[in-house]
Design a protein around this motif. Structure first.
Motif, PDB file in Angstrom:
ATOM      1  N   ARG A   1       0.875  -1.142   0.062  1.00 15.06           N
ATOM      2  CA  ARG A   1       0.119  -0.104  -0.054  1.00 15.06           C
ATOM      3  C   ARG A   1       0.780   1.390  -0.020  1.00 15.06           C
ATOM      4  O   ARG A   1       0.750   2.167  -0.777  1.00 15.06           O
ATOM      5  CB  ARG A   1      -1.016  -0.080   1.252  1.00 15.06           C
ATOM      6  N   LEU A   2       1.981   1.073   0.808  1.00 14.73           N
ATOM      7  CA  LEU A   2       2.589   2.424   0.889  1.00 14.73           C
ATOM      8  C   LEU A   2       3.646   2.533  -0.542  1.00 14.73           C
ATOM      9  O   LEU A   2       3.700   3.648  -1.053  1.00 14.73           O
ATOM     10  CB  LEU A   2       3.961   2.101   1.932  1.00 14.73           C
ATOM     11  N   ILE A   3       3.836   1.368  -1.211  1.00 10.97           N
ATOM     12  CA  ILE A   3       4.696   1.637  -2.643  1.00 10.97           C
ATOM     13  C   ILE A   3       3.410   2.160  -3.475  1.00 10.97           C
ATOM     14  O   ILE A   3       3.959   3.102  -4.352  1.00 10.97           O
ATOM     15  CB  ILE A   3       5.007   0.150  -2.951  1.00 10.97           C
ATOM     16  N   TYR A   4       2.407   1.648  -3.481  1.00 10.99           N
ATOM     17  CA  TYR A   4       1.461   2.123  -4.386  1.00 10.99           C
ATOM     18  C   TYR A   4       0.999   3.733  -4.075  1.00 10.99           C
ATOM     19  O   TYR A   4       0.965   4.366  -5.150  1.00 10.99           O
ATOM     20  CB  TYR A   4      -0.104   1.637  -3.968  1.00 10.99           C
ATOM     21  N   MET A   5       0.926   4.184  -2.929  1.00  9.47           N
ATOM     22  CA  MET A   5       0.691   5.509  -2.429  1.00  9.47           C
ATOM     23  C   MET A   5       1.872   6.478  -3.164  1.00  9.47           C
ATOM     24  O   MET A   5       1.777   7.341  -3.617  1.00  9.47           O
ATOM     25  CB  MET A   5       0.647   5.669  -1.054  1.00  9.47           C
ATOM     26  N   ALA A   6       3.183   6.003  -2.733  1.00  6.48           N
ATOM     27  CA  ALA A   6       4.395   6.601  -3.204  1.00  6.48           C
ATOM     28  C   ALA A   6       4.396   6.750  -4.707  1.00  6.48           C
ATOM     29  O   ALA A   6       4.576   8.011  -5.079  1.00  6.48           O
ATOM     30  CB  ALA A   6       5.578   5.945  -2.711  1.00  6.48           C
ATOM     31  N   ASN A   7       3.975   5.857  -5.471  1.00  3.20           N
ATOM     32  CA  ASN A   7       3.940   5.911  -6.892  1.00  3.20           C
ATOM     33  C   ASN A   7       2.848   6.676  -7.383  1.00  3.20           C
ATOM     34  O   ASN A   7       2.911   7.438  -8.342  1.00  3.20           O
ATOM     35  CB  ASN A   7       3.656   4.484  -7.595  1.00  3.20           C
ATOM     36  N   GLN A   8       1.746   6.694  -6.549  1.00  2.23           N
ATOM     37  CA  GLN A   8       0.815   7.798  -7.177  1.00  2.23           C
ATOM     38  C   GLN A   8       1.336   9.375  -6.887  1.00  2.23           C
ATOM     39  O   GLN A   8       0.988  10.036  -7.806  1.00  2.23           O
ATOM     40  CB  GLN A   8      -0.736   7.759  -6.501  1.00  2.23           C
ATOM     41  N   ILE A   9       2.150   9.303  -5.895  1.00  2.00           N
ATOM     42  CA  ILE A   9       2.559  10.666  -5.561  1.00  2.00           C
ATOM     43  C   ILE A   9       3.674  11.152  -6.916  1.00  2.00           C
ATOM     44  O   ILE A   9       3.595  12.160  -7.320  1.00  2.00           O
ATOM     45  CB  ILE A   9       3.368  10.749  -4.336  1.00  2.00           C
ATOM     46  N   GLY A  10       4.611  10.013  -7.294  1.00  2.00           N
ATOM     47  CA  GLY A  10       5.346  10.264  -8.337  1.00  2.00           C
ATOM     48  C   GLY A  10       4.612  10.226  -9.760  1.00  2.00           C
ATOM     49  O   GLY A  10       5.361  11.234 -10.540  1.00  2.00           O
ATOM     50  N   LYS A  11       3.443   9.991  -9.797  1.00  2.59           N
ATOM     51  CA  LYS A  11       2.949  10.209 -11.061  1.00  2.59           C
ATOM     52  C   LYS A  11       2.313  11.614 -11.239  1.00  2.59           C
ATOM     53  O   LYS A  11       2.323  12.161 -12.308  1.00  2.59           O
ATOM     54  CB  LYS A  11       1.306   9.178 -11.104  1.00  2.59           C
ATOM     55  N   PHE A  12       1.952  12.294 -10.043  1.00  6.99           N
ATOM     56  CA  PHE A  12       1.539  13.762 -10.262  1.00  6.99           C
ATOM     57  C   PHE A  12       2.600  14.550 -10.681  1.00  6.99           C
ATOM     58  O   PHE A  12       2.741  15.497 -11.064  1.00  6.99           O
ATOM     59  CB  PHE A  12       1.186  13.859  -8.634  1.00  6.99           C
ATOM     60  N   PHE A  13       4.012  14.313  -9.951  1.00  2.16           N
ATOM     61  CA  PHE A  13       5.215  14.816 -10.401  1.00  2.16           C
ATOM     62  C   PHE A  13       5.924  14.352 -11.642  1.00  2.16           C
ATOM     63  O   PHE A  13       6.878  15.208 -12.086  1.00  2.16           O
ATOM     64  CB  PHE A  13       6.138  14.922  -9.196  1.00  2.16           C
TER      65      PHE A  13
END
Length: 73
Positions: free
Chosen positions: A5-17
């Motif tokens: 779940r943390l990896i998913y959330m971090a990757n979602q932040i990455g997609k934003f940037f």
């Protein structure tokens, strides 16, 4: 919270940037995680993925997490 779940959330932040390019995305991702993630979440993302080779993290996210780890966040 599970590492997946943390990896998913971090990757979602990455997609934003992502649209900002690597040189702006990496500091943006690390700043977001540093400011807005609970200390336990930060500790977990720093411990699990990098120790396991960064499996599942997008390249910019992995670089951001490495930056946080090097800074001792």
């Amino acid at each position: 919270m599970s590492p997946d779940r943390l990896i998913y959330m971090a990757n979602q932040i990455g997609k934003f940037f992502q649209s900002q390019g690597h040189d702006k995305a990496v500091p943006g991702i690390s700043e977001h995680i540093r400011k807005f993630w609970d200390p336990r979440m930060r500790s977990a993302i720093l411990a699990h993925p990098l120790d396991a080779g960064g499996a599942g993290l997008d390249p910019d996210v992995r670089a951001a997490v490495e930056t946080l780890k090097a800074a001792g966040s």
